[in-house]
Design an enzyme around this catalytic site. Sequence first.
Site, PDB file in Angstrom:
ATOM      1  N   MET A 149       0.967  -1.051  -0.191  1.00  0.00           N
ATOM      2  CA  MET A 149      -0.116  -0.019   0.017  1.00  0.00           C
ATOM      3  C   MET A 149       0.811   1.368  -0.191  1.00  0.00           C
ATOM      4  O   MET A 149       0.500   2.256  -0.472  1.00  0.00           O
ATOM      5  CB  MET A 149      -0.893  -0.097   1.292  1.00  0.00           C
ATOM      6  CG  MET A 149      -1.914   1.115   1.484  1.00  0.00           C
ATOM      7  SD  MET A 149      -3.154   1.248   2.584  1.00  0.00           S
ATOM      8  CE  MET A 149      -3.802  -0.314   2.142  1.00  0.00           C
ATOM      9  N   ASP A 190      -5.331 -10.917   7.138  1.00  0.00           N
ATOM     10  CA  ASP A 190      -3.916 -11.110   6.846  1.00  0.00           C
ATOM     11  C   ASP A 190      -3.199 -11.169   8.045  1.00  0.00           C
ATOM     12  O   ASP A 190      -2.175 -10.324   8.229  1.00  0.00           O
ATOM     13  CB  ASP A 190      -3.451  -9.828   5.819  1.00  0.00           C
ATOM     14  CG  ASP A 190      -2.046 -10.056   5.181  1.00  0.00           C
ATOM     15  OD1 ASP A 190      -1.756 -11.280   4.984  1.00  0.00           O
ATOM     16  OD2 ASP A 190      -1.443  -9.090   5.082  1.00  0.00           O
TER      17      ASP A 190
END
Length: 316
Positions: A26, A138
């Site tokens: 990200m 995750d």
Amino acid sequence: MQELGDGDPRQIGGYRLLGRLGSGGMGHVHLARSDRGRTVAVKLVREELAGREEFRARFRYEVEAARLVGGDWTAPVLDADTEAAVPWVATGYVAGPSLQQVVGHDHGPLPERSLGTLAAGLAHALRDIHTAGLVHRDLKPSNVLLTIDGPRVIDFGIARALDTVSDGGVTRAGALVGSPGFMAPEQVRGDRITPACDIFCLGSVLVYAATGKMPFGTAQTGSHVLMYRIAHEKPDLRGVPEALRGLVLACLEKDPAARPGLAEVLRRTGAQDTVSDGVSHDPWLPGSLVAQLGRHAVSLLDTENPEPPAPSPPRD
């Protein structure tokens, strides 16, 4: 922590950046301090992602959802600007190394007494995340940080904004989110994701903490082989203490409906006798790790604001 580079900003919102903690899919994560002196972690989104409206809309939604997660076992979302040219989010900084760093590099597998507290703390963190209507999806050793008081979970929910983009920039539904080796079978198959997904990931994380190995392969195992084994084969639990093996095996059931709920996980870890309000009742880490955490805290106090970059020489 790395020093700030020439291309790194020195200020984000009301936060003075001190250095770079790491990078991910990200963007970059920086250590920073607020105007009032609080130490935080600021995640700055990659510019190419910031320009995609589908990503920005999902990022906005996930940040607002993550703000709802309360509790003592996670790094709380403190501030964010999802409308900035380059969006960012600030979370509480957890002064401790990741489980991946501790087991993989600094210490090796954790002793049995540490594993019980780890399991209880992670179950509490997942309960807080699920209560807010989120699924982490995750949970892995690099997203678990170890402190003197107990474990802390980071990066819950927000990483799902990457679900809206692919390498080609095309919106995709049901994208594969997770890390090979620490994914649930339903993630591998592309099935509907429920909170039971995090229970499976919890089992995998506990195996890693106990043995230094992933339950379905090694770091050298190809991702496709790992995912096949996750979906179809039994886990390797050699080295997992007997007291923890039954719980881990239950968490690693292929069928999500067959996995225990968090209340059952907490009961089986004896959490009511070991942890409360984000704190372990007794010292839970080996002495060498406690000393490492102490040195880390001292270095954090000694961290000064970086010097501003030198101005460019005037052009003729």
